[in-house]
Write a protein that holds these residues in place. Structure first.
Motif, PDB file in Angstrom:
ATOM      1  N   LYS A  77     149.921 120.778   6.727  1.00 39.10           N
ATOM      2  CA  LYS A  77     150.254 119.383   7.047  1.00 39.10           C
ATOM      3  C   LYS A  77     150.314 118.558   5.768  1.00 39.10           C
ATOM      4  O   LYS A  77     149.653 118.854   4.778  1.00 39.10           O
ATOM      5  N   GLU A  78     151.102 117.492   5.806  1.00 43.32           N
ATOM      6  CA  GLU A  78     151.152 116.568   4.677  1.00 43.32           C
ATOM      7  C   GLU A  78     149.919 115.660   4.704  1.00 43.32           C
ATOM      8  O   GLU A  78     149.487 115.207   5.769  1.00 43.32           O
ATOM      9  N   PHE A  79     149.369 115.380   3.532  1.00 41.34           N
ATOM     10  CA  PHE A  79     148.284 114.414   3.390  1.00 41.34           C
ATOM     11  C   PHE A  79     148.769 113.309   2.451  1.00 41.34           C
ATOM     12  O   PHE A  79     149.185 113.596   1.330  1.00 41.34           O
ATOM     13  N   ARG A  80     148.732 112.082   2.921  1.00 41.40           N
ATOM     14  CA  ARG A  80     149.236 110.944   2.143  1.00 41.40           C
ATOM     15  C   ARG A  80     148.198 109.827   2.077  1.00 41.40           C
ATOM     16  O   ARG A  80     147.383 109.671   2.982  1.00 41.40           O
ATOM     17  N   LEU A  81     148.284 109.033   1.037  1.00 41.35           N
ATOM     18  CA  LEU A  81     147.449 107.836   0.937  1.00 41.35           C
ATOM     19  C   LEU A  81     148.140 106.673   1.639  1.00 41.35           C
ATOM     20  O   LEU A  81     149.366 106.543   1.578  1.00 41.35           O
ATOM     21  N   ALA A  82     147.353 105.853   2.306  1.00 40.66           N
ATOM     22  CA  ALA A  82     147.899 104.634   2.902  1.00 40.66           C
ATOM     23  C   ALA A  82     148.398 103.717   1.785  1.00 40.66           C
ATOM     24  O   ALA A  82     147.874 103.745   0.671  1.00 40.66           O
ATOM     25  N   GLU A  83     149.409 102.903   2.079  1.00 40.94           N
ATOM     26  CA  GLU A  83     150.024 102.072   1.043  1.00 40.94           C
ATOM     27  C   GLU A  83     149.957 100.574   1.315  1.00 40.94           C
ATOM     28  O   GLU A  83     150.104  99.775   0.398  1.00 40.94           O
ATOM     29  N   LEU A  84     149.749 100.188   2.554  1.00 41.05           N
ATOM     30  CA  LEU A  84     149.899  98.774   2.911  1.00 41.05           C
ATOM     31  C   LEU A  84     148.614  97.964   2.812  1.00 41.05           C
ATOM     32  O   LEU A  84     148.656  96.728   2.895  1.00 41.05           O
ATOM     33  N   GLY A  85     147.479  98.627   2.637  1.00 41.61           N
ATOM     34  CA  GLY A  85     146.220  97.906   2.506  1.00 41.61           C
ATOM     35  C   GLY A  85     145.956  96.991   3.694  1.00 41.61           C
ATOM     36  O   GLY A  85     146.149  97.367   4.850  1.00 41.61           O
ATOM     37  N   ASN A  86     145.550  95.756   3.391  1.00 43.46           N
ATOM     38  CA  ASN A  86     145.200  94.806   4.448  1.00 43.46           C
ATOM     39  C   ASN A  86     146.403  94.289   5.228  1.00 43.46           C
ATOM     40  O   ASN A  86     146.238  93.585   6.224  1.00 43.46           O
ATOM     41  N   ASP A  87     147.611  94.622   4.771  1.00 45.24           N
ATOM     42  CA  ASP A  87     148.815  94.153   5.475  1.00 45.24           C
ATOM     43  C   ASP A  87     149.256  95.111   6.586  1.00 45.24           C
ATOM     44  O   ASP A  87     150.148  94.787   7.371  1.00 45.24           O
ATOM     45  N   ALA A  88     148.632  96.297   6.650  1.00 49.80           N
ATOM     46  CA  ALA A  88     149.087  97.321   7.605  1.00 49.80           C
ATOM     47  C   ALA A  88     149.072  96.811   9.039  1.00 49.80           C
ATOM     48  O   ALA A  88     150.006  97.074   9.813  1.00 49.80           O
ATOM     49  N   GLY A  89     148.036  96.078   9.411  1.00 49.92           N
ATOM     50  CA  GLY A  89     147.926  95.579  10.781  1.00 49.92           C
ATOM     51  C   GLY A  89     149.027  94.605  11.144  1.00 49.92           C
ATOM     52  O   GLY A  89     149.540  94.622  12.271  1.00 49.92           O
TER      53      GLY A  89
END
Length: 313
Positions: free
Chosen positions: A291-303
């Protein structure tokens, strides 16, 4: 131009964003979450903030496509909150109430972790995948599951609570959820601090972690780990072993294309993905490897992005 409001309701502040119809953020701001009187002021405050922004920007109500919102608690698909203790809310329809207060017909509401996962799948670390599992390593371990571009809500809005998977049946301490041996007890920022304190107290192993006169943070732990510190390696091994095991269990149920890891601990970067992916590969069945493992990018804006995505879906 048509507009959408994305709202991320937190226990301290409400993050609000104004987006265009293509999902581009035009502006963002915050208001205080007023929780007195069982949170009765929260939705009126949000409605007022939207009305004020409409007036400031000369936006007609007919130009608003909808309002999306993430809420820190279980939410059913039709927008009912099933008690939200940290806001003081009981059981009621958030969607209906916000519809009445704003006059906007299209209101979409979801659990905040699930909504953030949707945001990352759409515009963040999960871009290009239809099905992801988002893991948030903060004070606790949060999770959100997106299957075929849609939030997996569950019958009571509690799907994706991966922080409370049982990963250690021998644990004696009780988790905040009432169980023992939850993933959250080892792989959260709080878990890292606790494990570090115990290791330092229980052993005489030389370690650069001993230089700190405050609770160890994830940043300090992974810095020591990169310097081949033996004690830090033990703690990181425990952290990653349990997280890898937990994610292997999740994969066996939902078979995502990728895991996206966010939250404060993820700020240590690629090293976090590497240690977790290594343990995942050791624990998972053949059909679910790679599976691919990625870091989240949007921080506090994701929601906010996820809230808007719900409206556009």
């Amino acid at each position: 131009m048509k507009y959408i409001y994305g709202v991320d309701l937190g226990g301290t502040t409400v993050k609000m964003g104004l987006f265009d119809q293509e999902g581009n953020m035009l502006e963002k701001w915050e208001i205080v979450t007023r929780k007195e009187n069982n949170g009765e002021l929260i939705l009126p405050d949000i409605a007022k903030a939207i009305a004020d922004k409409n007036e400031e920007k000369s936006i007609d109500k007919s130009d608003i496509i909808g309002i999306g919102m993430g809420v820190p608690g279980p939410i059913t698909e039709d927008g009912r909150v099933l008690k939200c203790a940290n806001l003081g809310w009981g059981i009621f329809s958030v969607a209906d109430e916000l519809r009445k207060l704003t006059g906007v017909e299209k209101i979409k509401v979801g659990n905040d972790a699930n909504v953030a996962a949707l945001g990352e799948q759409w515009r963040g670390g999960g871009r290009g995948f239809d099905s992801i599992v988002m893991v948030t390593l903060g004070t606790g371990v949060g999770g959100g599951i997106i299957l075929n571009g849609k939030i997996l809500t569950g019958s009571n809005g509690a799907a994706g609570e991966i922080g409370h998977l049982l990963v250690n049946p021998h644990e004696k301490r009780t988790c905040g959820c009432g169980k023992k041996g939850c993933l959250e007890q080892y792989s959260s920022a709080t878990g890292i601090t606790r494990m570090s304190k115990e290791k330092l107290e229980q052993t005489d192993t030389p370690s650069e972690l001993r230089q700190y006169d405050h609770p160890i943070t994830g940043l300090e732990l992974f810095k020591a780990y990169k310097n081949n510190d033996a004690l830090a390696k033990e703690i990181v091994d425990t952290f990653s072993s349990y997280l890898g095991k937990g994610l292997s269990h999740v994969a066996a149920v939902v078979d995502p294309q990728a895991f996206v890891i966010g939250g404060g601990v993820s700020k240590n970067g690629q090293i976090v993905l590497d240690v977790v992916q290594e343990k995942y590969e050791q624990d998972v069945m053949f059909a679910l490897k790679g599976k691919e493992f990625r870091l989240a990018e949007l921080g506090n804006d994701a929601g906010m992005y996820g809230a808007v995505r719900m409206v556009l879906s």
